[in-house]
Design a protein around this motif. Structure first.
Motif, PDB file in Angstrom:
ATOM      1  N   HIS A 132       0.847  -1.185   0.000  1.00 10.91           N
ATOM      2  CA  HIS A 132       0.000   0.000   0.000  1.00 10.91           C
ATOM      3  C   HIS A 132       0.881   1.232   0.000  1.00 10.91           C
ATOM      4  O   HIS A 132       1.783   1.365   0.810  1.00 10.91           O
TER       5      HIS A 132
ATOM      6  N   PRO B  97       0.704   5.167   0.528  1.00 12.72           N
ATOM      7  CA  PRO B  97      -0.213   6.196   1.000  1.00 12.72           C
ATOM      8  C   PRO B  97      -0.507   7.208  -0.106  1.00 12.72           C
ATOM      9  O   PRO B  97       0.350   7.518  -0.917  1.00 12.72           O
ATOM     10  N   GLU B  98      -1.737   7.690  -0.108  1.00 11.43           N
ATOM     11  CA  GLU B  98      -2.082   8.704  -1.085  1.00 11.43           C
ATOM     12  C   GLU B  98      -1.351   9.991  -0.747  1.00 11.43           C
ATOM     13  O   GLU B  98      -1.231  10.366   0.418  1.00 11.43           O
TER      14      GLU B  98
ATOM     15  N   ALA C 190      -1.546  11.233  11.081  1.00  9.23           N
ATOM     16  CA  ALA C 190      -0.872  10.277  10.196  1.00  9.23           C
ATOM     17  C   ALA C 190       0.269  10.969   9.452  1.00  9.23           C
ATOM     18  O   ALA C 190       1.384  10.445   9.374  1.00  9.23           O
TER      19      ALA C 190
ATOM     20  N   TRP D  47       0.028   3.675   8.309  1.00 13.32           N
ATOM     21  CA  TRP D  47       0.053   3.832   6.853  1.00 13.32           C
ATOM     22  C   TRP D  47      -0.232   2.544   6.092  1.00 13.32           C
ATOM     23  O   TRP D  47      -0.754   2.598   4.977  1.00 13.32           O
ATOM     24  N   TYR D  48       0.105   1.398   6.637  1.00  7.05           N
ATOM     25  CA  TYR D  48      -0.110   0.149   5.914  1.00  7.05           C
ATOM     26  C   TYR D  48      -1.309  -0.619   6.446  1.00  7.05           C
ATOM     27  O   TYR D  48      -2.078  -1.163   5.672  1.00  7.05           O
TER      28      TYR D  48
ATOM     29  N   ARG E 230      -3.645   0.830   8.046  1.00  6.62           N
ATOM     30  CA  ARG E 230      -4.718   1.827   7.969  1.00  6.62           C
ATOM     31  C   ARG E 230      -5.453   2.050   9.283  1.00  6.62           C
ATOM     32  O   ARG E 230      -6.659   2.285   9.306  1.00  6.62           O
ATOM     33  N   ARG E 231      -4.724   1.940  10.375  1.00  4.33           N
ATOM     34  CA  ARG E 231      -5.309   2.251  11.671  1.00  4.33           C
ATOM     35  C   ARG E 231      -5.333   3.773  11.817  1.00  4.33           C
ATOM     36  O   ARG E 231      -4.361   4.436  11.447  1.00  4.33           O
ATOM     37  N   PRO E 232      -6.406   4.342  12.334  1.00  5.74           N
ATOM     38  CA  PRO E 232      -6.445   5.799  12.485  1.00  5.74           C
ATOM     39  C   PRO E 232      -5.328   6.280  13.419  1.00  5.74           C
ATOM     40  O   PRO E 232      -5.087   5.695  14.465  1.00  5.74           O
TER      41      PRO E 232
END
Length: 181
Positions: A48, A50-51, A95, A152-153, A155-157
């Motif tokens: 993944h 990150p955007e 993040a 980031w991977y 996707r935990r807040p």
């Protein structure tokens, strides 16, 4: 006609066209299921990425040099990356703050000659290389990589506590990196 009878007739009709009858059909189904599982297991795993995000609006144009498109550590001093992280945290963008603090740690290690940064490294490889170059940093960099990866991977807040932990880890890296010189 009941559902079970329809199913039985369907399987019987299908088994008539497979060598070995019902046993052959069962073997074929198991073979196809096994191939599907193997294909799922061996498929290429995509990391993944990150955007890209824009840094918070500031009056300082120097921060526009932060380019997130290639996940590289920008050619900025660690203090400037930490300042950007502080602004992200103040805006509640934890993040991004965590990411910039990790970048500041890497830049600190690169500038002090502890580590030669390679953009193709994963965060885990980076932590391992830092730990190998300076064993006193192994735990600190591994923990920083874990915090980053969870956000980031996995996707935990991200939370303010994550940013606070990264601040502490960054201070430890700066202190220990200075001692390894």
């Amino acid at each position: 006609m009941s559902l079970s009878r329809s199913w039985t007739e369907f399987v019987a009709d299908l088994a008539d066209h497979v060598p070995g009858g019902v046993a052959g059909l069962a073997a074929l189904v198991l073979l196809l299921a096994g191939l599907a599982l193997i294909a799922l297991y061996w498929r290429p795993r995509r990391r993944h990425r990150p955007e890209p995000v824009d840094p918070p609006a500031t009056d300082e144009p120097a921060e526009a040099a932060t380019d997130d498109e290639d996940d590289a550590v920008p050619e900025l001093p660690p203090a400037q990356l930490a300042s950007l992280a502080d602004r992200y945290a103040a805006a509640g963008r934890y993040a991004e703050a965590v990411r910039e603090r990790l970048r500041a740690m890497v830049r600190e290690l690169v500038e002090r000659g502890v580590l030669r940064h390679r953009p193709e490294w994963t965060v885990t490889e980076l932590a391992a290389a830092a730990g190998a170059a300076a064993p006193g940093l192994a735990g600190t960099m591994t923990e920083a990589a874990d915090v980053f990866s969870r956000i980031w991977y996995a996707r935990r807040p991200a939370t303010a506590a994550d940013d606070a932990r990264m601040r502490t880890l960054a201070a430890a890296v700066a202190e220990r990196a200075g001692a390894t010189r």
